[in-house]
Design a protein around this motif. Sequence first.
Motif, PDB file in Angstrom:
ATOM      1  N   PRO A 211      -5.759   3.146  -2.659  1.00  0.00           N
ATOM      2  CA  PRO A 211      -6.018   2.386  -1.432  1.00  0.00           C
ATOM      3  C   PRO A 211      -4.804   1.549  -1.029  1.00  0.00           C
ATOM      4  CG  PRO A 211      -7.858   2.203  -2.961  1.00  0.00           C
ATOM      5  CD  PRO A 211      -6.738   2.851  -3.715  1.00  0.00           C
ATOM      6  N   GLN A 212      -4.542   1.467   0.267  1.00  0.00           N
ATOM      7  CA  GLN A 212      -3.415   0.668   0.743  1.00  0.00           C
ATOM      8  C   GLN A 212      -3.573  -0.801   0.383  1.00  0.00           C
ATOM      9  OE1 GLN A 212      -3.409   2.488   4.929  1.00  0.00           O
ATOM     10  NE2 GLN A 212      -1.243   2.029   4.621  1.00  0.00           N
ATOM     11  N   SER A 213      -4.821  -1.245   0.232  1.00  0.00           N
ATOM     12  CA  SER A 213      -5.062  -2.656  -0.077  1.00  0.00           C
ATOM     13  C   SER A 213      -4.520  -3.063  -1.442  1.00  0.00           C
ATOM     14  CB  SER A 213      -6.567  -2.944  -0.023  1.00  0.00           C
ATOM     15  OG  SER A 213      -7.261  -2.178  -1.006  1.00  0.00           O
ATOM     16  N   LEU A 214      -4.230  -2.091  -2.308  1.00  0.00           N
ATOM     17  CA  LEU A 214      -3.718  -2.413  -3.640  1.00  0.00           C
ATOM     18  C   LEU A 214      -2.213  -2.630  -3.650  1.00  0.00           C
ATOM     19  CD1 LEU A 214      -5.722   0.117  -5.866  1.00  0.00           C
ATOM     20  CD2 LEU A 214      -6.276  -2.268  -5.341  1.00  0.00           C
ATOM     21  N   LEU A 215      -1.541  -2.308  -2.547  1.00  0.00           N
ATOM     22  CA  LEU A 215      -0.083  -2.366  -2.490  1.00  0.00           C
ATOM     23  C   LEU A 215       0.374  -3.409  -1.480  1.00  0.00           C
ATOM     24  CD1 LEU A 215       0.496   1.478  -2.542  1.00  0.00           C
ATOM     25  CD2 LEU A 215       1.231  -0.105  -4.332  1.00  0.00           C
ATOM     26  N   PRO A 216       1.622  -3.872  -1.585  1.00  0.00           N
ATOM     27  CA  PRO A 216       2.149  -4.801  -0.580  1.00  0.00           C
ATOM     28  C   PRO A 216       2.030  -4.222   0.825  1.00  0.00           C
ATOM     29  CG  PRO A 216       3.623  -4.696  -2.465  1.00  0.00           C
ATOM     30  CD  PRO A 216       2.590  -3.633  -2.678  1.00  0.00           C
ATOM     31  N   GLU A 217       1.855  -5.093   1.801  1.00  0.00           N
ATOM     32  CA  GLU A 217       1.595  -4.654   3.171  1.00  0.00           C
ATOM     33  C   GLU A 217       2.726  -3.815   3.749  1.00  0.00           C
ATOM     34  OE1 GLU A 217       0.781  -8.150   5.375  1.00  0.00           O
ATOM     35  OE2 GLU A 217      -1.153  -8.553   4.396  1.00  0.00           O
ATOM     36  N   ALA A 277       1.373  -7.432  -5.193  1.00  0.00           N
ATOM     37  CA  ALA A 277       0.411  -7.532  -4.095  1.00  0.00           C
ATOM     38  C   ALA A 277      -0.764  -8.417  -4.489  1.00  0.00           C
ATOM     39  CB  ALA A 277      -0.076  -6.138  -3.709  1.00  0.00           C
ATOM     40  N   ARG A 278      -1.219  -8.266  -5.712  1.00  0.00           N
ATOM     41  CA  ARG A 278      -2.341  -9.083  -6.191  1.00  0.00           C
ATOM     42  C   ARG A 278      -1.950 -10.561  -6.231  1.00  0.00           C
ATOM     43  NH1 ARG A 278      -6.967  -8.572  -9.245  1.00  0.00           N
ATOM     44  NH2 ARG A 278      -7.395 -10.277 -10.695  1.00  0.00           N
ATOM     45  N   GLN A 279      -0.757 -10.862  -6.732  1.00  0.00           N
ATOM     46  CA  GLN A 279      -0.301 -12.248  -6.807  1.00  0.00           C
ATOM     47  C   GLN A 279      -0.155 -12.860  -5.420  1.00  0.00           C
ATOM     48  OE1 GLN A 279       3.277 -11.648  -9.085  1.00  0.00           O
ATOM     49  NE2 GLN A 279       2.220 -11.721 -11.062  1.00  0.00           N
ATOM     50  N   GLN A 280       0.329 -12.065  -4.465  1.00  0.00           N
ATOM     51  CA  GLN A 280       0.480 -12.565  -3.098  1.00  0.00           C
ATOM     52  C   GLN A 280      -0.879 -12.896  -2.478  1.00  0.00           C
ATOM     53  OE1 GLN A 280       2.658  -9.395  -1.235  1.00  0.00           O
ATOM     54  NE2 GLN A 280       4.602  -9.925  -2.224  1.00  0.00           N
ATOM     55  N   LYS A 284      -2.346 -16.661  -1.304  1.00  0.00           N
ATOM     56  CA  LYS A 284      -2.857 -16.972   0.027  1.00  0.00           C
ATOM     57  C   LYS A 284      -4.238 -17.617  -0.029  1.00  0.00           C
ATOM     58  CE  LYS A 284      -0.357 -13.352   2.558  1.00  0.00           C
ATOM     59  NZ  LYS A 284      -0.505 -12.121   3.378  1.00  0.00           N
ATOM     60  N   LEU A 285      -5.010 -17.265  -1.069  1.00  0.00           N
ATOM     61  CA  LEU A 285      -6.364 -17.807  -1.207  1.00  0.00           C
ATOM     62  C   LEU A 285      -6.383 -19.184  -1.853  1.00  0.00           C
ATOM     63  CD1 LEU A 285      -8.179 -14.546  -2.372  1.00  0.00           C
ATOM     64  CD2 LEU A 285      -8.338 -15.639  -0.126  1.00  0.00           C
TER      65      LEU A 285
END
Length: 705
Positions: A211-217, A277-280, A284-285
Amino acid sequence: MLSIIRLTAAMAALSLAACGGGGGSDKPASSSSATSQALSSSSSSPQASSSSTTSSALSSSSSSSAANLVTVKINGTINGFDESGQSTTLDKSQVNVELVLLDANEQPLANAAPIASDYNNSTELRFSADLSATGATSLALYISAPGHTSYARKLPPESKINVDAKLQAVPVQTVVPGTATTASGASLDGFNIQVSGNDEQQSNGLLINIPQSLLPEDTSSLEVAVRTFDPNEPNDAEFFPGAYADSDGNELASVGFNFAEIKTSANEPVAVAMRKARQQKLAKLGGAQKTLAEEPVTINYQIPPQSCRLLESLGDSAPDMAGFQVPVYTYNSGAGLWDLIGQGTLYNAAGQQVPATQTLFNCDSATFTLEILVTNEIFQREWWNLDYPLAFNQPTDYCARVQLKNTEGQVLSGINGYVMDNDDTFNFASTLFTSSDDGTAHIRIAQSSLNPDLDAQVFFFSNSDFGYVTHPITLSSNCTNPPLQVIELSRPQLCEVSGKFLFENGQPVTRNLVYGLSSQTANAVYGFDFTYSNAQGNYRLNLPCGGHYDIYNFASILSNTQAQWQQTRIDGNLDADEQSDDGAQVVMKTQTIKHSAPLIMGSYDPASKQLILMAYGNYDAFPMDATITIKRLESGAVVDTITTRINVDAQSDDEEQPFYFLGTQTFTRDLPADSYLPVSVNLVDGLGKTWNDVNGMIYIITEPD
């Protein structure tokens, strides 16, 4: 212009070789189990020695019984192949070798990372190392190079192990975001990696949805190297990494396995990109949130037709889950074992879930695909495997005792064999063995006692191509003393020739290329091997027993040392250059190498004002702290003075590197465009020796007429 300078260096080396009786650059290379010392070794013995890690491991367990001390000599060849299986030359600087002795709990006791050596007339790389530890029960080894399948094994710690590793280039594809339909009928967006079982480089079909959501934008594409393997095919089974066992102590039967090396377009491993990506997202949260819900990675794996016998024999692996399940594992190279990561659900070609009760699979005409949902942690490892843990009803061990000999009747030690259940029904898992000093190996296989299969096949793989030879063996219920079965192989019995190089001040000569070659007065036994000396100046060669050999080393040739080669006859009689000879192991007398001044050369391009200075010397001569004075050709007037440190360029592709190690430095200078510029160099080399007024030359690059 660099080619002219390199040619000059080559001529200098060949001139020295001619004066000394032959540098051997035109000698042929043959395929033999071979060696190259681990530079991290530490031993006062003239033979190849154990790593510094080994030494510390031993000192920490000095209270243990010496009777439990295990010492293993590992000799290895590494051959590279392209995607179609043709032999290629690997870049030795990109090859990684890891060796670990493990205890009964799979904890590391000693390790080494030997450097692979090359020789200009051979496409092979070679290495060796000695490891020792108290209480060692197995050896895990891992050999890798970027863009290639890795080679991994878990072997019993026999006193000698000869490793023949194949690293094959993996087909690479660029993957951009898209949509794919899975075996269950789901439509998934993201990066969809697909390989076809009809591709001659693949054994079966595979789909990986990321999934694209697992990688940097900003991730726009992935560079993917994926290869699938059928464990039922011997040439594929040779690539199976590690032991057929998991980290819970179960034997495993492989349904199918694959290799995956996935990177972003920025050459970043996908596991690293996912972690970023997860750390980013967590940042943000806000700092208070520590967990994050993520989409799963979906994998569809087409079952190889011959593996349907496993589905029929072993059935559904998870009765508490809906449908027909097969376990999925990833490979832990540090332990040489497989770790369970989950279960996959089986689907037929119509997208229907296969019922858990199904017992017949007609894979000659039907297709079955395993669908697996996993976390992104799967990408932290490169090998994945569909496996059944074996738990037989009324399990019984069946055994065979084999002895390996060549056609001359000599026993063969350190040889690896691969045992398969090579018929239409599944009865037992594959296993590996290594022959001991007397050429024997004890093979133990667990299977059901209700209907045991006593016929097995042993495979021995070629190191230089994808060929193999196979021999049938018979298993016995008598595991205490099974009958001896002799297997004859067409390969030489190898003996050990070792020695040591020291400079005149007593310091070791490291990374000294040394090779043994059958002498002109040799008998009918032919042999060739090459290696580097290790950090203590020690080397070890593996050469066919009973032969007569010349032992050359390039440090002697380049320094014009008087004794530029030695001679040995491996026959149990002491020759002039031998320190000892028992007919199986020869220790050569220690050679003292004259420490000579480096060669200093350079090139200058008046158009770009780029000056490249090059220093050629032994590995130990680096780094060099140098003051370089550049003069005019006619008048001798000084035009520039440069003070610099020159480090060894161990990754240089310079064609003279088998003769010299090379260090380079690049500067921008405004120099006169004479035909060439003499240089005078004062330097202190890596051994602490001061050299004054070393003469060199800078060649001027001119535009062609």
